[in-house]
Design a protein around this motif. Structure first.
Motif, PDB file in Angstrom:
ATOM      1  N   GLU A  97     -18.085   9.444   0.943  1.00  0.00           N
ATOM      2  CA  GLU A  97     -16.995   8.718   1.579  1.00  0.00           C
ATOM      3  C   GLU A  97     -15.891   9.668   2.018  1.00  0.00           C
ATOM      4  O   GLU A  97     -15.729  10.759   1.456  1.00  0.00           O
ATOM      5  CB  GLU A  97     -16.455   7.654   0.626  1.00  0.00           C
ATOM      6  CG  GLU A  97     -15.896   8.213  -0.657  1.00  0.00           C
ATOM      7  CD  GLU A  97     -15.501   7.132  -1.646  1.00  0.00           C
ATOM      8  OE1 GLU A  97     -15.626   5.951  -1.318  1.00  0.00           O
ATOM      9  OE2 GLU A  97     -15.060   7.480  -2.731  1.00  0.00           O
ATOM     10  N   VAL A 101     -11.007   6.677   2.735  1.00  0.00           N
ATOM     11  CA  VAL A 101     -11.703   5.584   2.045  1.00  0.00           C
ATOM     12  C   VAL A 101     -11.571   5.760   0.535  1.00  0.00           C
ATOM     13  O   VAL A 101     -11.369   4.796  -0.212  1.00  0.00           O
ATOM     14  CB  VAL A 101     -13.190   5.536   2.489  1.00  0.00           C
ATOM     15  CG1 VAL A 101     -13.980   4.544   1.659  1.00  0.00           C
ATOM     16  CG2 VAL A 101     -13.284   5.213   3.964  1.00  0.00           C
ATOM     17  N   LYS A 102     -11.647   7.002   0.078  1.00  0.00           N
ATOM     18  CA  LYS A 102     -11.516   7.269  -1.359  1.00  0.00           C
ATOM     19  C   LYS A 102     -10.129   6.889  -1.855  1.00  0.00           C
ATOM     20  O   LYS A 102      -9.972   6.279  -2.928  1.00  0.00           O
ATOM     21  CB  LYS A 102     -11.801   8.745  -1.631  1.00  0.00           C
ATOM     22  CG  LYS A 102     -11.890   9.082  -3.088  1.00  0.00           C
ATOM     23  CD  LYS A 102     -12.328  10.529  -3.263  1.00  0.00           C
ATOM     24  CE  LYS A 102     -12.533  10.853  -4.728  1.00  0.00           C
ATOM     25  NZ  LYS A 102     -12.979  12.222  -4.911  1.00  0.00           N
ATOM     26  N   GLN A 104      -8.114   4.659  -0.529  1.00  0.00           N
ATOM     27  CA  GLN A 104      -8.021   3.194  -0.502  1.00  0.00           C
ATOM     28  C   GLN A 104      -8.733   2.579  -1.705  1.00  0.00           C
ATOM     29  O   GLN A 104      -8.223   1.638  -2.320  1.00  0.00           O
ATOM     30  CB  GLN A 104      -8.637   2.655   0.806  1.00  0.00           C
ATOM     31  CG  GLN A 104      -7.894   3.050   2.062  1.00  0.00           C
ATOM     32  CD  GLN A 104      -6.468   2.505   2.093  1.00  0.00           C
ATOM     33  OE1 GLN A 104      -6.202   1.404   1.633  1.00  0.00           O
ATOM     34  NE2 GLN A 104      -5.564   3.303   2.635  1.00  0.00           N
ATOM     35  N   ARG A 105      -9.906   3.117  -2.057  1.00  0.00           N
ATOM     36  CA  ARG A 105     -10.648   2.594  -3.198  1.00  0.00           C
ATOM     37  C   ARG A 105      -9.896   2.829  -4.492  1.00  0.00           C
ATOM     38  O   ARG A 105      -9.769   1.936  -5.336  1.00  0.00           O
ATOM     39  CB  ARG A 105     -12.042   3.239  -3.260  1.00  0.00           C
ATOM     40  CG  ARG A 105     -12.926   2.693  -4.391  1.00  0.00           C
ATOM     41  CD  ARG A 105     -14.279   3.371  -4.415  1.00  0.00           C
ATOM     42  NE  ARG A 105     -14.244   4.813  -4.384  1.00  0.00           N
ATOM     43  CZ  ARG A 105     -13.995   5.591  -5.458  1.00  0.00           C
ATOM     44  NH1 ARG A 105     -13.729   5.062  -6.616  1.00  0.00           N
ATOM     45  NH2 ARG A 105     -13.999   6.892  -5.337  1.00  0.00           N
ATOM     46  N   LEU A 106      -9.344   4.047  -4.656  1.00  0.00           N
ATOM     47  CA  LEU A 106      -8.603   4.352  -5.877  1.00  0.00           C
ATOM     48  C   LEU A 106      -7.337   3.511  -5.977  1.00  0.00           C
ATOM     49  O   LEU A 106      -6.953   3.080  -7.078  1.00  0.00           O
ATOM     50  CB  LEU A 106      -8.265   5.840  -5.935  1.00  0.00           C
ATOM     51  CG  LEU A 106      -9.454   6.779  -6.162  1.00  0.00           C
ATOM     52  CD1 LEU A 106      -8.988   8.230  -6.054  1.00  0.00           C
ATOM     53  CD2 LEU A 106     -10.112   6.518  -7.505  1.00  0.00           C
ATOM     54  N   ALA A 108      -6.952   0.514  -4.788  1.00  0.00           N
ATOM     55  CA  ALA A 108      -7.369  -0.852  -5.135  1.00  0.00           C
ATOM     56  C   ALA A 108      -7.725  -0.954  -6.617  1.00  0.00           C
ATOM     57  O   ALA A 108      -7.520  -1.988  -7.252  1.00  0.00           O
ATOM     58  CB  ALA A 108      -8.557  -1.264  -4.273  1.00  0.00           C
ATOM     59  N   GLU A 109      -8.240   0.148  -7.167  1.00  0.00           N
ATOM     60  CA  GLU A 109      -8.602   0.148  -8.594  1.00  0.00           C
ATOM     61  C   GLU A 109      -7.390   0.421  -9.471  1.00  0.00           C
ATOM     62  O   GLU A 109      -7.487   0.343 -10.692  1.00  0.00           O
ATOM     63  CB  GLU A 109      -9.687   1.199  -8.853  1.00  0.00           C
ATOM     64  CG  GLU A 109     -11.008   0.888  -8.185  1.00  0.00           C
ATOM     65  CD  GLU A 109     -12.018   2.017  -8.339  1.00  0.00           C
ATOM     66  OE1 GLU A 109     -11.698   3.049  -8.956  1.00  0.00           O
ATOM     67  OE2 GLU A 109     -13.135   1.864  -7.832  1.00  0.00           O
TER      68      GLU A 109
END
Length: 120
Positions: A97, A101-102, A104-106, A108-109
């Motif tokens: 990724e 994107v990384k 955004q994912r982190l 969100a987590e």
């Protein structure tokens, strides 16, 4: 030649008669004729010298093709941009990724984005 019509040449001649006067006008007219004759001789000499240096290839050259007045910049650019055989474009995607994107994912987590101390 130079967009000069007979009317314009007539007006220039009348102005020349008034400015130069009828006494000096024949002298200046002969000088103008001599200048035109010398320019023609120089052009013919340059053409002859070019013919001598190029040899037989001189007659093979299409001089009208090399005339700069025929070039249309819009046509040249259009022909340069249009490719006759378009090549397929392949998009290379990196494995894994992207950093965006990384992040955004982190986010969100609920984790913090990675930080490199040596980068700054």
């Amino acid at each position: 030649m130079f967009g000069l019509t007979f009317d314009k040449l007539l007006v220039i001649g009348v102005i020349a008669v008034f400015v130069l006067g009828p006494e000096r006008l024949p002298h200046y007219a002969s000088q103008l004729a001599r200048l035109v004759r010398n320019l023609r001789q120089m052009a013919d000499g340059a053409k002859d010298r070019l013919r001598d240096e190029m040899g037989p290839e001189f007659d093979d050259v299409d001089w009208k093709k090399l005339d700069p007045r025929q070039y249309d910049p819009r046509r040249i650019i259009r022909e340069a941009l249009i490719d006759d055989d378009p090549k397929p474009v392949s998009v290379v995607r990196p494995a894994g990724e992207s950093a965006y994107v990384k992040r955004q994912r982190l986010a969100a987590e609920g984790e913090a984005a990675p930080f490199d101390n040596e980068a700054t």
